[in-house]
Design an enzyme around this catalytic site. Sequence first.
Site, PDB file in Angstrom:
ATOM      1  N   ASN A 154       0.793  -1.243   0.000  1.00  0.00           N
ATOM      2  CA  ASN A 154       0.000   0.000   0.000  1.00  0.00           C
ATOM      3  C   ASN A 154       0.824   1.292   0.000  1.00  0.00           C
ATOM      4  O   ASN A 154       0.444   2.250  -0.649  1.00  0.00           O
ATOM      5  CB  ASN A 154      -1.053  -0.006   1.106  1.00  0.00           C
ATOM      6  CG  ASN A 154      -0.474  -0.121   2.471  1.00  0.00           C
ATOM      7  OD1 ASN A 154       0.524  -0.805   2.667  1.00  0.00           O
ATOM      8  ND2 ASN A 154      -1.060   0.552   3.431  1.00  0.00           N
ATOM      9  N   LYS A 177      12.103  -7.691   0.981  1.00  0.00           N
ATOM     10  CA  LYS A 177      11.158  -8.374   0.092  1.00  0.00           C
ATOM     11  C   LYS A 177       9.889  -7.544  -0.037  1.00  0.00           C
ATOM     12  O   LYS A 177       9.104  -7.435   0.902  1.00  0.00           O
ATOM     13  CB  LYS A 177      10.782  -9.758   0.637  1.00  0.00           C
ATOM     14  CG  LYS A 177      10.071 -10.578  -0.447  1.00  0.00           C
ATOM     15  CD  LYS A 177       9.183 -11.680   0.084  1.00  0.00           C
ATOM     16  CE  LYS A 177       7.761 -11.264   0.292  1.00  0.00           C
ATOM     17  NZ  LYS A 177       7.057 -10.767  -0.902  1.00  0.00           N
ATOM     18  N   GLY A 230       2.359  -5.799   7.289  1.00  0.00           N
ATOM     19  CA  GLY A 230       1.420  -6.519   6.429  1.00  0.00           C
ATOM     20  C   GLY A 230       0.205  -6.970   7.219  1.00  0.00           C
ATOM     21  O   GLY A 230      -0.111  -6.414   8.280  1.00  0.00           O
ATOM     22  N   GLY A 231      -0.446  -7.996   6.723  1.00  0.00           N
ATOM     23  CA  GLY A 231      -1.701  -8.445   7.320  1.00  0.00           C
ATOM     24  C   GLY A 231      -1.484  -9.225   8.615  1.00  0.00           C
ATOM     25  O   GLY A 231      -0.411  -9.792   8.847  1.00  0.00           O
ATOM     26  N   THR A 234      -0.627 -13.107   8.291  1.00  0.00           N
ATOM     27  CA  THR A 234       0.778 -13.338   7.918  1.00  0.00           C
ATOM     28  C   THR A 234       1.673 -13.038   9.122  1.00  0.00           C
ATOM     29  O   THR A 234       2.603 -13.793   9.426  1.00  0.00           O
ATOM     30  CB  THR A 234       1.198 -12.427   6.736  1.00  0.00           C
ATOM     31  OG1 THR A 234       0.188 -12.445   5.746  1.00  0.00           O
ATOM     32  CG2 THR A 234       2.509 -12.870   6.130  1.00  0.00           C
ATOM     33  N   GLY A 235       1.397 -11.940   9.809  1.00  0.00           N
ATOM     34  CA  GLY A 235       2.204 -11.553  10.967  1.00  0.00           C
ATOM     35  C   GLY A 235       2.200 -12.627  12.048  1.00  0.00           C
ATOM     36  O   GLY A 235       3.239 -12.927  12.654  1.00  0.00           O
ATOM     37  N   GLU A 252       4.058  -4.770  12.159  1.00  0.00           N
ATOM     38  CA  GLU A 252       3.108  -3.658  11.963  1.00  0.00           C
ATOM     39  C   GLU A 252       1.954  -4.254  11.159  1.00  0.00           C
ATOM     40  O   GLU A 252       2.101  -4.518   9.967  1.00  0.00           O
ATOM     41  CB  GLU A 252       3.762  -2.526  11.162  1.00  0.00           C
ATOM     42  CG  GLU A 252       4.963  -1.895  11.822  1.00  0.00           C
ATOM     43  CD  GLU A 252       4.605  -0.980  12.973  1.00  0.00           C
ATOM     44  OE1 GLU A 252       3.401  -0.741  13.207  1.00  0.00           O
ATOM     45  OE2 GLU A 252       5.522  -0.518  13.657  1.00  0.00           O
ATOM     46  N   CYS A 286      -3.447   1.080   6.712  1.00  0.00           N
ATOM     47  CA  CYS A 286      -3.634   0.337   7.963  1.00  0.00           C
ATOM     48  C   CYS A 286      -4.317   1.197   9.012  1.00  0.00           C
ATOM     49  O   CYS A 286      -5.045   0.694   9.852  1.00  0.00           O
ATOM     50  CB  CYS A 286      -2.288  -0.152   8.472  1.00  0.00           C
ATOM     51  SG  CYS A 286      -1.082   1.166   8.667  1.00  0.00           S
ATOM     52  N   GLU A 387     -10.964  -5.831   9.024  1.00  0.00           N
ATOM     53  CA  GLU A 387     -10.349  -4.800   8.195  1.00  0.00           C
ATOM     54  C   GLU A 387     -10.774  -5.001   6.731  1.00  0.00           C
ATOM     55  O   GLU A 387     -10.610  -6.083   6.180  1.00  0.00           O
ATOM     56  CB  GLU A 387      -8.823  -4.919   8.307  1.00  0.00           C
ATOM     57  CG  GLU A 387      -8.095  -3.851   7.533  1.00  0.00           C
ATOM     58  CD  GLU A 387      -6.575  -4.036   7.612  1.00  0.00           C
ATOM     59  OE1 GLU A 387      -6.093  -5.154   7.398  1.00  0.00           O
ATOM     60  OE2 GLU A 387      -5.888  -3.037   7.889  1.00  0.00           O
ATOM     61  N   GLU A 464       7.932   1.416  15.476  1.00  0.00           N
ATOM     62  CA  GLU A 464       8.902   1.942  14.523  1.00  0.00           C
ATOM     63  C   GLU A 464       8.978   3.452  14.720  1.00  0.00           C
ATOM     64  O   GLU A 464       8.142   4.033  15.391  1.00  0.00           O
ATOM     65  CB  GLU A 464       8.464   1.650  13.079  1.00  0.00           C
ATOM     66  CG  GLU A 464       8.536   0.178  12.703  1.00  0.00           C
ATOM     67  CD  GLU A 464       8.324  -0.088  11.221  1.00  0.00           C
ATOM     68  OE1 GLU A 464       7.495   0.596  10.605  1.00  0.00           O
ATOM     69  OE2 GLU A 464       8.986  -0.993  10.690  1.00  0.00           O
TER      70      GLU A 464
END
Length: 497
Positions: A154, A177, A230-231, A234-235, A252, A286, A387, A464
Amino acid sequence: MEQQFRNDRIFVAGAWRQGRGAEITSSFAAEGTDNTVVSGASAADVDEAIEKARAAQANPAWRGLKPQDRATYLYKISDGITANIERIAWVQCRDTSKTLTETRALAASAAATFRYFGAVLETSDDVLTVPRGAYQTMSVHEPLGVVAAITPWNSPIASDAQKVAPALAAGNAVVLKPASWSPLVSLELARIIEEAGLPTGLFSVLPGSGREVGNRLVAHPDISKVSFTGGTSTGRHLARVAAEKLMPVSLELGGKSPTIVFEDCDEDLAIAGILFGIFSSSGQSCIAGSRLFVQRSIYDRFVARLVAATERLRVGHPFDADTQVSSLVHPDHRLTVEDYVAKGLEDGGEVLTGGERPDAPNLATGAYFAPTIISGLNNKARICREEIFGPVLVVLPFDDEEDVIAQANDNDYGLACGVWSKDYPKSLRVGAAIRAGTVWINTYKQFSISTPFGGDGDSGLGREKGRDGLRAYQRQKSFYTDLSGQPHPWARWPARG
Ligand code: NAD
């Protein structure tokens, strides 16, 4: 403005070459056309990049570099981004269909991020700790090694910079990546970093699938940290792999952020902020303010005004300077958004505006979706909990402070929150009570590299940005140095008498 795509190969430790993985097609969803085909990396490419990164990172020429000298590379990268803002903005616009206005701002923010972490590096101190005996104690910071940075589609240049800048500043090597829908901008960044003269091997960019490239990166024994945006699903997977390796990970993740409108707010300010909070980036953010709570005493009037304001938004081509809401990133993503709207209707929601593809003929080939407001749902409905990552806002009424805090917190995410009120103590009180990493009061989606950012709950782990952003890529080592010159009494040595 029209430019050529110049990066179609992967960047492995200083070499531009064909990847050994599946090719990736970058598409321009705003027009329904393809941009270019990019070579994809394979697991073997990952292994090679990591091996070279490890050697480059361990080289005293990098590891032992003085902070002010390492910072020079970050400043050069910052300058390189600044000199190429138009190009980066164009590439990112073609890759993500975000407006050029927005991608220019993202490129500028990436330049600022590199500059900021150069400055943080130059001004960070190690510490002498307070001695509690006849010894001196100090604690110093060391790099972790090779960092895997994994980013979503995004806002690629901004999320890449948020990871690469502090990780390099901290003395690490980085293997980046990018997401398969947006490989081009990370390759532009590789070009700039190469031109800045960063020692070979310290930075690689490996476009490729999460399944092959992502999984190999994270599981590789020589990766010392994964920094992921990311999502949430996946996290969560990455956190499991990291747990097995006992490896630090920063995550994040997604959000379903509440915006709270109290009856005592400045309504015009609130409407402008809410529109920006949910509909900029076509809601693919996000931190999108995707759940709106409006105090019941003003609910009908306020929502009617918000709907009218939403209908004035300019939906259009991302190159058009007047466009406020552009195409979604990909036609497949639009299908996901449409599916969510259908679920909202199934659960009894009422579309107040939007809810469908815009009917303008010039937008027919793009992946556009009209800014949408849905009411009449309970906070437990699926589209109030999950989301959507699109231009869809759900509105709900509330009675008082206690009620809205309970409703806002009744969600697994905890990324951000907006509060609109002229009562500052009340805004602070409510902001403090909401589970969120960031609270905006009478504003929304403002960002500053010097202010920490991150989420709680399903929105992630760690922070971060900010000065401590550097520390997230370092480990501490403590030293004790004896000052007494005496043998340890426990040993009773040397023996006397
Ligand atoms: P995603 O989780 O599908 O992919 C993100 C990245 O992870 C991509 O590069 C992808 O290829 C990679 N990946 C996928 N599977 C992997 C695996 N098994 N191992 C390693 N890597 C893997 O997310 P997305 O669809 O690209 O991005 C959208 C999501 O990102 C949304 O949920 C959004 O909220 C979140 N996001 C969060 C923030 C934040 O700062 N909190 C910022 C932007 C986006």
